[in-house]
Design a protein around this motif. Structure first.
Motif, PDB file in Angstrom:
ATOM      1  N   GLU A 190       0.829  -1.210   0.000  1.00  0.00           N
ATOM      2  CA  GLU A 190       0.000   0.000   0.000  1.00  0.00           C
ATOM      3  C   GLU A 190       0.862   1.258   0.000  1.00  0.00           C
ATOM      4  O   GLU A 190       0.541   2.243  -0.656  1.00  0.00           O
ATOM      5  N   THR A 191       1.973   1.195   0.755  1.00  0.00           N
ATOM      6  CA  THR A 191       2.879   2.348   0.800  1.00  0.00           C
ATOM      7  C   THR A 191       4.309   1.855   0.650  1.00  0.00           C
ATOM      8  O   THR A 191       4.615   0.678   0.850  1.00  0.00           O
ATOM      9  N   LEU A 192       5.194   2.770   0.321  1.00  0.00           N
ATOM     10  CA  LEU A 192       6.623   2.443   0.256  1.00  0.00           C
ATOM     11  C   LEU A 192       7.124   2.050   1.637  1.00  0.00           C
ATOM     12  O   LEU A 192       7.968   1.158   1.775  1.00  0.00           O
ATOM     13  N   GLN A 193       6.592   2.704   2.671  1.00  0.00           N
ATOM     14  CA  GLN A 193       7.014   2.428   4.044  1.00  0.00           C
ATOM     15  C   GLN A 193       6.778   0.965   4.408  1.00  0.00           C
ATOM     16  O   GLN A 193       7.589   0.352   5.113  1.00  0.00           O
ATOM     17  N   ASP A 194       5.674   0.393   3.914  1.00  0.00           N
ATOM     18  CA  ASP A 194       5.382  -1.022   4.170  1.00  0.00           C
ATOM     19  C   ASP A 194       6.482  -1.916   3.603  1.00  0.00           C
ATOM     20  O   ASP A 194       6.919  -2.877   4.243  1.00  0.00           O
ATOM     21  N   LYS A 240      19.350  -5.109  -4.588  1.00  0.00           N
ATOM     22  CA  LYS A 240      18.145  -5.942  -4.521  1.00  0.00           C
ATOM     23  C   LYS A 240      16.964  -5.162  -3.956  1.00  0.00           C
ATOM     24  O   LYS A 240      15.826  -5.349  -4.386  1.00  0.00           O
ATOM     25  N   LYS A 241      17.247  -4.295  -2.996  1.00  0.00           N
ATOM     26  CA  LYS A 241      16.179  -3.445  -2.447  1.00  0.00           C
ATOM     27  C   LYS A 241      15.586  -2.580  -3.559  1.00  0.00           C
ATOM     28  O   LYS A 241      14.350  -2.472  -3.688  1.00  0.00           O
ATOM     29  N   ASP A 242      16.467  -1.986  -4.369  1.00  0.00           N
ATOM     30  CA  ASP A 242      15.991  -1.153  -5.483  1.00  0.00           C
ATOM     31  C   ASP A 242      15.178  -1.987  -6.464  1.00  0.00           C
ATOM     32  O   ASP A 242      14.182  -1.506  -7.028  1.00  0.00           O
ATOM     33  N   ASP A 243      15.618  -3.240  -6.680  1.00  0.00           N
ATOM     34  CA  ASP A 243      14.865  -4.127  -7.583  1.00  0.00           C
ATOM     35  C   ASP A 243      13.467  -4.384  -7.042  1.00  0.00           C
ATOM     36  O   ASP A 243      12.486  -4.372  -7.805  1.00  0.00           O
ATOM     37  N   PHE A 244      13.375  -4.618  -5.734  1.00  0.00           N
ATOM     38  CA  PHE A 244      12.057  -4.863  -5.130  1.00  0.00           C
ATOM     39  C   PHE A 244      11.186  -3.603  -5.181  1.00  0.00           C
ATOM     40  O   PHE A 244       9.973  -3.692  -5.371  1.00  0.00           O
ATOM     41  N   ILE A 245      11.808  -2.446  -4.994  1.00  0.00           N
ATOM     42  CA  ILE A 245      11.066  -1.184  -5.095  1.00  0.00           C
ATOM     43  C   ILE A 245      10.518  -1.023  -6.507  1.00  0.00           C
ATOM     44  O   ILE A 245       9.345  -0.658  -6.709  1.00  0.00           O
TER      45      ILE A 245
END
Length: 626
Positions: A346-350, A389-394
């Motif tokens: 729902e949000t980037l924070q999640d 990998k974090k950027d990939d998931f984002i």
């Protein structure tokens, strides 16, 4: 057992053919498949002295390692049998049976020396098997321990202290001396003594300056110096029936002498309870995979004619293991994120919250499986991997949100698009009809659940795509005055600006959240690194204290035996060791600050948001750990 290949019988691990040592690849594959810590027990001694029988007993079998029944040596090279540890269920017991020393058929005693050295390098408990007594002849046969200092280097530096360095003494296994067919009475000066006291008495130095006396003292000195922990077992003859003795593997327990059975049981019980897992300096736990890689390095170096260097072997192992640790930690992060994140969030924070949790676990996985990453090269690689990998998931989260929102808007606006193409709104009063339908689409869209992070942006693009059509419908609506049209256009502009501003604020908030998560990543990396460095410091401190304690005891013994000059020579060694202990006892050794500062600076490059967010360099460290 963790091995992928259950071992029903031993296999040759190091082949010895024509004086050349070679690792058996099939055995190596078995060894390297063991992921549990290994307790490694190696046995050496003269050929035809019953070494293999003891190893079979440790394996819980009568048959396995070849016993032989002639004067020929049966065991060639080093044989291995990996079995589940009978009492340490999370460990594997690795038994190594070596070819007999002093085999007249071999001719080259250098080969014996290398077998002996490899047994010491690989084992955590080293069993030396001798016959009858621990007398002059038995100690003379332990000449190989005096050669170890010439066959193995502790440090790569040519100026490094050899046999007196803590690193050299520290790699030696515990010694268990077994005396077979022992017929003497365990008494000294008329008083009963234990087998351990018998061994220690046999290791007393003889006084005198004669070269022969000094030569006789040399193996005693080496055993006392290099094997701080020593244990002795004496064994009666298994049976007085020579025909039975020649085929012990086929003998029933009832046919063995009761005293021998008890002694063998006591020996096995001691090994199972006291034999330690194989570790490297700094408390680095060795599993089968690591042991196999070390063995490959040692044998390759020996075959090339060079002297194995412990430091180089461990560093080479660290390179391989640390690279694997980076991959293991990265895979853990990917697996956990895939399991825990339900796209789109729902949000980037999640998403970032899950990232922070998974990243923490991944760093922990790396710390558990890595060692001697002194330049932080591999931890830096992990930081880069996880950031990527974090950027990939984002991106994946954004793509799924975008596609989902676009499909919903296409479905909700289908009637609007058909009406536009049919000219439904190109009539008097058509603008209000259009606005009513557009508002309905927006209201229905807002009611759609789980649209994700791109919900507003996709809606904004949709409204922007409708702007020209909306303006045309407004201008052609004859029921609206020119003044009203001007006001309506201004209102539309204000709404567009407001929506653009809201979108920009959301993007700025997300940027802030990304910077904050980089800061948390920075802090977590430093925190776990400091914890690992502290564990390493304590481990090294304990090792140095143990070696110093051993040296102090040996110095007192030398003084008691009248060897004051030798005792005096030990003072400098102990002084240097005490200096290292004092440095390790300092809660933050001097090199910590510069090491952490360098790593922290590197992290700022990899995680620019951390520095940008706080504007603090390594000052954060003081807040993390008291």
């Amino acid at each position: 057992m963790a091995s992928a290949v259950p071992m029903e019988a031993p296999i040759c691990l190091v082949e010895n053919s024509n004086g050349e040592l070679m690792v058996n690849q099939q055995a190596l594959q078995i060894l390297t498949s063991i992921t549990k810590p290994v307790v490694v027990v190696a046995i050496v001694g003269l050929y035809r002295t019953g070494k293999s029988y003891l190893m079979n007993r440790l394996a819980g079998k009568n048959k396995g390692f070849s016993l032989g029944s002639t004067v020929q040596s049966h065991t060639k090279g080093i044989w291995m049998w990996c079995v589940p540890h009978p009492s340490k269920f999370d460990h594997t017991l690795v038994l190594l049976d070596t070819e007999g020393l002093g085999d007249v058929e071999k001719g080259d005693s250098k080969n014996d020396s290398w077998i002996f050295a490899l047994a010491i390098l690989l084992s955590s408990t080293f069993v030396y098997n001798s016959m009858s007594t621990i007398g002059h002849q038995a100690l003379e046969q332990m000449q190989y321990v005096t050669e170890v200092t010439e066959l193995i280097k502790a440090k790569a530096s040519p100026n490094a202290i050899g046999e007196d360095s803590p690193e050299f003494v520290g790699f030696f296994p515990d010694l268990v001396w077994t005396v077979r067919d022992f017929t003497l009475e365990l008494k000294l000066d008329g008083h009963p003594i234990t087998p351990d006291e018998y061994l220690e008495n046999a290791l007393k130095l003889s006084e005198g300056e004669h070269p022969k006396i000094q030569m006789d003292n040399l193996p005693r000195e080496c055993i006392r110096k290099f094997f701080p922990k020593r244990k002795c077992f004496t064994f009666d003859r298994p049976t007085n029936n020579n025909s039975i003795l020649a085929h012990l593997e086929d003998v029933q327990e009832s046919q063995l002498e009761p005293a021998f059975k008890d002694q063998a049981e006591n020996f096995c019980s001691y090994i199972f309870s006291n034999a330690k897992p194989k570790t490297l300096s700094g408390g680095i736990m060795v599993n089968g995979n690591r042991l196999g890689k070390l063995l490959e390095t040692y044998v390759k170096t020996i075959s090339s004619g060079d002297i194995p260097c412990l430091e180089n072997a461990v560093l080479a192992l660290a390179q391989t293991e640390n690279s694997a640790a980076v991959q293991k930690a990265t895979n853990h992060y990917i697996e956990q994120m895939t399991l825990r994140v339900d796209f789109p969030t729902e949000t980037l924070q999640d998403l970032l919250k899950q990232h922070t949790d998974c990243e923490k676990e991944a760093i922990s996985v790396f710390m558990k499986h890595s060692f001697k990453d002194d330049t932080f090269k591999f931890q830096g690689e992990l930081v880069e991997n996880l950031e990527s990998k974090k950027d990939d998931f984002i991106c994946q989260n954004e793509e799924k949100s975008t596609k989902y929102c676009q499909s919903k808007l296409e479905y909700l606006s289908q009637r609007l698009m058909e009406a536009i193409s049919q000219g439904t709104y190109s009539v008097p009063g058509g603008y209000q009809l259009y606005r009513k339908e557009r508002e309905k689409i927006m209201n229905d869209y807002h009611q759609v659940p789980r649209k994700g992070v791109k919900a507003d942006e996709v809606l904004q693009r949709f409204l922007h795509s409708q702007a020209k059509t909306e303006k045309v419908i407004l201008q052609t609506d004859q029921t609206i005055t020119e003044q009203e049209k001007v006001l309506e256009v201004e209102q539309l502009k204000r709404e567009a600006v407001e929506k653009e501003k809201k979108l920009l604020e959301q993007q700025q908030m997300e940027m802030q959240q990304k910077m904050e998560v980089q800061q948390r990543s920075y802090e977590e990396n430093i925190k776990q690194l400091k914890e690992k460095m502290e564990e390493d410091r304590i481990q090294i401190l304990e090792e140095h204290k143990s070696i110093l304690d051993h040296k102090l005891k040996e110095q007192k013994r030398l003084m008691k035996e009248g060897f004051h000059e030798k005792a005096e020579e030990m003072k400098k060694q102990m002084k240097d060791l005490q200096t290292k202990i004092n440095d390790a006892e300092n809660k933050q050794p001097s090199w910590w600050s510069s090491a952490l500062d360098n790593f922290g600076t590197g992290l700022m490059v990899l995680l620019p948001g951390a520095g940008a967010f706080l504007g603090l360099g390594m000052k954060i460290l003081s807040k993390l750990v008291p």
